[in-house]
Scaffold this motif. Structure first.
Motif, short mmCIF file in Angstrom:
data_model
loop_
_atom_site.label_atom_id
_atom_site.label_comp_id
_atom_site.label_asym_id
_atom_site.label_seq_id
_atom_site.Cartn_x
_atom_site.Cartn_y
_atom_site.Cartn_z
N LEU A 30 1.00 -1.26 0.06
CA LEU A 30 -0.26 -0.16 -0.28
C LEU A 30 1.09 1.35 0.03
CD1 LEU A 30 -3.19 -0.75 2.73
CD2 LEU A 30 -2.79 -1.62 0.10
N ALA A 31 2.35 1.14 0.21
CA ALA A 31 2.76 2.48 1.25
C ALA A 31 3.57 2.90 -0.46
CB ALA A 31 4.12 2.03 1.75
N ILE A 32 3.90 1.80 -1.55
CA ILE A 32 4.57 2.29 -2.76
C ILE A 32 3.15 2.14 -3.40
CG2 ILE A 32 4.53 0.12 -3.44
CD1 ILE A 32 6.94 2.67 -4.03
N ALA A 33 1.82 1.83 -3.80
CA ALA A 33 1.54 2.34 -4.13
C ALA A 33 1.03 3.78 -3.41
CB ALA A 33 -0.36 1.23 -4.14
N ASN A 34 0.66 3.71 -2.74
CA ASN A 34 -0.05 5.13 -2.72
C ASN A 34 1.37 6.50 -2.97
OD1 ASN A 34 -1.79 6.68 -0.91
ND2 ASN A 34 -0.66 7.41 0.01
N LEU A 35 2.71 6.27 -2.64
CA LEU A 35 3.61 6.51 -2.91
C LEU A 35 3.36 6.95 -4.85
CD1 LEU A 35 7.37 6.84 -1.94
CD2 LEU A 35 6.81 6.78 -4.32
#
Length: 238
Positions: A30-35
């Motif tokens: 989720l972190a890389i997707a959101n970034l």
């Protein structure tokens, strides 16, 4: 294990993490997707997070895919990539648990040697993480089911499971947002409309949590037909 960057065609690229089901891995997804989403990259068409990987769909005639891949490789080395991006919301879903709507409730109780009350208590006793959305519109893959309720799917799937049915499939639990074939063990039903094609916007997000609570038949009839977005209007707007 370090995440891998793999092309899955000429219009998509995947970031794949370790093959385990865990909140830590899902947080990284989720972190890389959101970034990447916050970069507003021209030519990036869609971002699809799953349990342990995220797919980036792009237009190869617009995006510089070599530069994009290098960007991903650089960001994946940063420690902040492990931070969670969930909203922290917990959606509490009312459920009627009985033999009429819980088509397999007795089968589940017999399989585990538990009483109906014990099955219900175990099912409502925790908040479940939404790992991803998919399969059906508005369907959330929920993790965290008590091991005492892990139940094999049915040998012969049903051709029709009513919308709103609450089920157990292996080590997962969840709901059928629309009428659908399926092999999960049905233990109850929510009166809330989890998906409506006339109002298709889905407010749930991976990283949020969902909790079920038991209601009786009069409460079920009072709530029946209430749309998810209306039932949780205040939480969604906050």
């Amino acid at each position: 294990m370090s995440p891998k960057i793999i092309f899955s065609g000429d219009t998509s690229i995947n970031v794949v993490f370790e093959n385990v089901l865990s909140e830590e891995i899902n947080n990284q997804v989720l972190a890389i997707a959101n970034l990447v989403k916050n970069q507003h990259i021209v030519g990036l068409l869609d971002i699809v997070p799953a349990y342990r990987e995220v797919t980036f769909v792009f237009d190869p005639l617009i995006i510089d895919i070599v530069a994009f891949k290098s960007f991903l490789q650089e960001e994946l080395t940063k420690p902040t990539i492990s931070l969670t991006t969930g909203s922290g919301k917990i959606y509490e879903i009312p459920v009627l648990y009985n033999e009429t709507v819980g088509l397999d409730l007795l089968e589940v109780t017999n399989y585990h040697g538990l009483s109906m009350e014990e099955v219900i208590r175990l099912h409502v006793d925790r908040a479940y993480r939404i790992y991803m959305l998919g399969f059906l519109p508005g369907f959330a893959y929920l993790g965290g089911l008590d091991k005492k309720l892990h139940t094999p799917r049915k040998n012969t799937p049903r051709l029709q499971i009513p919308a709103g049915s609450i089920g157990i499939g292996g080590e997962q639990t969840g709901y059928y947002p629309v009428e659908s074939p399926g092999g999960w063990q049905i233990i109850g039903k929510t009166p809330i409309v989890m998906f409506d094609s006339n109002h298709p916007e889905i407010k749930l997000h991976a990283g949020d949590k969902m909790k079920f609570y038991a209601i009786d038949e009069p409460e079920y009839k009072t709530m029946k037909g209430t749309h998810f977005n209306d039932f949780f209007a205040e939480e969604i707007m906050s």
